[in-house]
Design a protein around this motif. Sequence first.
Motif, PDB file in Angstrom:
ATOM      1  N   UNK A  85     -30.997  34.339  12.818  1.00  0.00           N
ATOM      2  CA  UNK A  85     -29.945  33.720  12.941  1.00  0.00           C
ATOM      3  C   UNK A  85     -30.326  32.000  12.075  1.00  0.00           C
ATOM      4  N   UNK A  86     -31.985  31.420  12.789  1.00  0.00           N
ATOM      5  CA  UNK A  86     -31.412  30.036  12.783  1.00  0.00           C
ATOM      6  C   UNK A  86     -31.465  29.709  10.678  1.00  0.00           C
ATOM      7  N   UNK A  87     -30.262  29.069  10.593  1.00  0.00           N
ATOM      8  CA  UNK A  87     -29.937  28.687   8.992  1.00  0.00           C
ATOM      9  C   UNK A  87     -29.527  26.999   9.407  1.00  0.00           C
ATOM     10  N   UNK A  88     -29.014  26.545   8.240  1.00  0.00           N
ATOM     11  CA  UNK A  88     -28.617  25.486   8.486  1.00  0.00           C
ATOM     12  C   UNK A  88     -26.493  25.945   8.745  1.00  0.00           C
ATOM     13  N   UNK A  89     -26.283  26.607   8.277  1.00  0.00           N
ATOM     14  CA  UNK A  89     -24.780  27.075   8.507  1.00  0.00           C
ATOM     15  C   UNK A  89     -24.488  27.518  10.392  1.00  0.00           C
ATOM     16  N   UNK A  90     -25.800  27.210  11.019  1.00  0.00           N
ATOM     17  CA  UNK A  90     -25.685  27.702  12.014  1.00  0.00           C
ATOM     18  C   UNK A  90     -25.941  26.758  13.056  1.00  0.00           C
ATOM     19  N   UNK A  91     -26.242  25.142  12.504  1.00  0.00           N
ATOM     20  CA  UNK A  91     -26.992  24.404  13.253  1.00  0.00           C
ATOM     21  C   UNK A  91     -26.056  23.715  14.021  1.00  0.00           C
ATOM     22  N   UNK A  92     -24.915  24.168  14.341  1.00  0.00           N
ATOM     23  CA  UNK A  92     -24.022  23.434  15.261  1.00  0.00           C
ATOM     24  C   UNK A  92     -24.061  24.123  16.550  1.00  0.00           C
ATOM     25  N   UNK A  93     -25.110  25.002  16.736  1.00  0.00           N
ATOM     26  CA  UNK A  93     -25.326  26.071  17.740  1.00  0.00           C
ATOM     27  C   UNK A  93     -26.758  24.900  18.476  1.00  0.00           C
ATOM     28  N   UNK A 152     -30.339  24.497  16.773  1.00  0.00           N
ATOM     29  CA  UNK A 152     -30.306  23.096  16.316  1.00  0.00           C
ATOM     30  C   UNK A 152     -32.014  22.724  16.247  1.00  0.00           C
ATOM     31  N   UNK A 153     -32.653  23.367  17.989  1.00  0.00           N
ATOM     32  CA  UNK A 153     -33.625  23.192  18.383  1.00  0.00           C
ATOM     33  C   UNK A 153     -34.759  23.699  17.611  1.00  0.00           C
ATOM     34  N   UNK A 201     -37.933  21.820  15.255  1.00  0.00           N
ATOM     35  CA  UNK A 201     -38.969  22.115  15.194  1.00  0.00           C
ATOM     36  C   UNK A 201     -39.851  22.792  14.052  1.00  0.00           C
ATOM     37  N   UNK A 202     -39.305  23.503  13.377  1.00  0.00           N
ATOM     38  CA  UNK A 202     -39.056  23.968  11.947  1.00  0.00           C
ATOM     39  C   UNK A 202     -39.778  22.655  11.218  1.00  0.00           C
ATOM     40  N   UNK A 203     -38.526  21.845  10.989  1.00  0.00           N
ATOM     41  CA  UNK A 203     -39.055  20.801  10.014  1.00  0.00           C
ATOM     42  C   UNK A 203     -39.881  20.157  10.552  1.00  0.00           C
TER      43      UNK A 203
END
Length: 283
Positions: free
Chosen positions: A105-113, A117-118, A122-124
């Motif tokens: 579920x790690x996706x930009x649309x879920x960055x609010x959580x 975001x962490x 980390x991926x970046x």
Amino acid sequence: MQKRILILGGTGMLGKPVIQQLAEDGFQVRVLSRNIEKAKTIIDGSAEIVKGDVTEMDNLKSALEGCHGVHVSVGGKVDQVSAENVSLLAKQMGIEQITYISGATVHERNRWFSMVEQKLNAEKAIRQCGVPFTIFCPTWPMEQLPRFSKGGKPSLLGEQPLPVHWFAASDLARMVSKAYQEKAAQNKRFYIYGPEAMTMKTALERYCSKFYPAVNNIRVIPLWLAKLMSLISGNEKLKFASTLMGYFNEAAETGDPSEANQILGAPETTLEAWMETVKNKGE
């Protein structure tokens, strides 16, 4: 000469099977642990255990010495820090591949959580460090099911209506090991889904029918009630659990597992097969 892989988070649910699989596939395995004695009770003699903390750069640098790759399977509060520290040191230490456990579920649309975001951060860091990488985005492991049914009293926080492609940790471990053997797996972000999709309640009902046949219902605790109970009691674990499960109550799996299945071989372990294995082992 055998390639050495450093494992961060090797004593965890998803880390230990990776150690076993890499060793079986002919890799040398090194594990960084803050508590060597505890690690020895979890990890068999197939891995070298070195003392250290992933948040301490000197410790991590020493652990990376002579390694071909590093597998980051830490999670929790130090997940992002672990990935960033590895990214800072990897190139200068001659690391040739980084593998990292993210989430389905790690996706930009879920960055609010915050946890998402962490992991995105980390991926970046890993992507930008200049070392070939493989990022794994698995959904829920079957190994989590016993945690929902401790003492034969199964319960869920929230209805959890979304279907989940449950996977066995051993399948993920096989895919991680394969990523170190297949050049086609480099610089990829893979979604890892098991062969069957079912809600958490259905999976838990099937698990209990196998191990707790006397249980005839799953207790579903409303999220609002769990949050209220944590507030009144000051129970931080319940507060965290209700927040986490509140997220998964709404956040569906994202992505497509086809590329991972093609390059690394699809997960094949069904829930029934996994339960039979667990039962035979007496775990």
